[in-house]
Design a protein around this motif. Structure first.
Motif, PDB file in Angstrom:
ATOM      1  N   THR A 223       0.848  -1.187   0.000  1.00 37.17           N
ATOM      2  CA  THR A 223       0.000   0.000   0.000  1.00 37.17           C
ATOM      3  C   THR A 223       0.884   1.237   0.000  1.00 37.17           C
ATOM      4  N   TYR A 224       0.610   2.139  -0.915  1.00 35.00           N
ATOM      5  CA  TYR A 224       1.422   3.342  -1.080  1.00 35.00           C
ATOM      6  C   TYR A 224       0.533   4.575  -0.927  1.00 35.00           C
ATOM      7  N   TYR A 225       1.109   5.611  -0.321  1.00 37.34           N
ATOM      8  CA  TYR A 225       0.327   6.804  -0.028  1.00 37.34           C
ATOM      9  C   TYR A 225       0.940   8.041  -0.677  1.00 37.34           C
ATOM     10  N   GLY A 226       0.082   8.980  -0.997  1.00 38.30           N
ATOM     11  CA  GLY A 226       0.510  10.267  -1.520  1.00 38.30           C
ATOM     12  C   GLY A 226      -0.508  11.315  -1.135  1.00 38.30           C
ATOM     13  N   GLN A 227      -0.344  12.518  -1.649  1.00 40.79           N
ATOM     14  CA  GLN A 227      -1.265  13.614  -1.331  1.00 40.79           C
ATOM     15  C   GLN A 227      -1.334  14.580  -2.503  1.00 40.79           C
ATOM     16  N   CYS A 228      -2.376  15.383  -2.505  1.00 44.82           N
ATOM     17  CA  CYS A 228      -2.431  16.482  -3.460  1.00 44.82           C
ATOM     18  C   CYS A 228      -1.273  17.421  -3.151  1.00 44.82           C
ATOM     19  N   SER A 229      -0.518  17.792  -4.186  1.00 45.98           N
ATOM     20  CA  SER A 229       0.689  18.598  -3.966  1.00 45.98           C
ATOM     21  C   SER A 229       0.610  19.949  -4.661  1.00 45.98           C
ATOM     22  N   GLU A 230      -0.601  20.439  -4.848  1.00 39.57           N
ATOM     23  CA  GLU A 230      -0.800  21.787  -5.394  1.00 39.57           C
ATOM     24  C   GLU A 230      -1.874  22.452  -4.560  1.00 39.57           C
TER      25      GLU A 230
END
Length: 281
Positions: A223-230
């Motif tokens: 499982t990999y996570y990220g986020q909105c980066s703008e």
């Protein structure tokens, strides 16, 4: 460059132990993290290598400048030179400080451009994932699989279960098969957003009225996570990305289940959307 990878791995291990975070994967931020998350795609592996290369270059430059400054302090201070020189030009030095930086920049530019073009577009993509950004959730579509579509909204604290990650887990995860080249198409329905998953080496803007393209190929299950980066509004910090990479067999089984689950629900629960909009108040 191997020594830098070894030091990074040792540091990450120490910090993980220090933080005591029983996290199964480093596919999410960890306390006191100072380096990249472990690469889980060919693009991120190249980003990692380019980072290590630049670290060597800037370290050598910094040491050289430090030595040069110390030499100047010692050699040309007032005590050592009571009568200062009146030299105003030195052709050789001026040529060197022009040519050497140009050579350094070229040496940096070549692998930089190679990496940029490598990460640009998918070659012989095996599947496509379309992502539409909204304030403040994501809509995912699988056009190769009967246009399967669903939305992913961050879980509220009271919705979290064992294994969920605060501010990063979503109600629906993006599921992709490992060892599959995936074309990623991005757009937005309102303002500019950015879809970013560090372990994949992906960070691409989602712009209203425009379709941006990139790709990734996950090499490890997990499982990999990220986020909105703008920066996209008051709840920009509540737009996480959750990707589950599974085997091709598990992905096929998930597709069967997901088509049934999302067949009658093409749009998010309006009460959930309302709660997303109220977080900033």
């Amino acid at each position: 460059m191997g020594i830098f990878k070894w030091l990074a791995a040792m540091t990450a291990g120490f910090l993980a132990a220090l933080g005591g975070g029983g996290l199964a994967l480093a596919a999410q931020p960890t306390p006191w993290q100072m380096g990249f998350q472990p690469a889980a795609s060919p693009v991120m592996e190249r980003v990692d290598g380019f980072h290590d290369f630049l670290l060597v270059v800037i370290t050598v430059i910094s040491i050289f400048v430090l030595i040069l400054m110390i030499y100047v302090f010692v050699k040309f201070n007032a005590r050592a030179n009571p009568t200062p020189t009146r030299t105003t030009h030195n052709t050789l030095i001026e040529v060197l400080w022009t040519v050497i930086p140009i050579i350094i920049l070229v040496v940096i530019a070549v692998p930089s451009f190679k990496l940029m073009y490598y990460s640009d577009r998918a070659v012989d993509a095996e599947m496509t994932l379309k992502v539409a950004a909204n304030q403040f959730f994501w809509t995912y579509e699988y056009p190769d699989h009967d246009d399967l579509t669903f939305d992913a909204i961050m879980l509220e604290e009271e919705e979290l279960k064992d294994g969920d990650v605060r501010l990063l887990s979503t109600d629906n995860a993006v599921v992709v098969p490992v060892d599959t080249t995936i074309r990623l198409l991005l757009t937005a329905n309102d303002v500019i957003h950015a879809w970013a998953v560090p372990a994949f080496g992906v960070k691409m803007d989602a712009v209203p009225g425009r379709l941006n393209e990139t790709w990734f190929r996950v090499t490890k299950e997990g499982t990999y996570y990220g986020q909105c980066s703008e920066l996209c509004g008051a709840n920009h910090g509540f737009m996480p990305i959750m990707v589950k990479a599974v085997s091709k067999e598990e992905f096929a089984a998930w597709l069967v289940q997901a088509k049934k689950e999302f067949a009658a629900d093409k749009h998010p629960d309006p009460t959930r959307i309302a709660s997303v909009g109220l977080r900033a108040e």
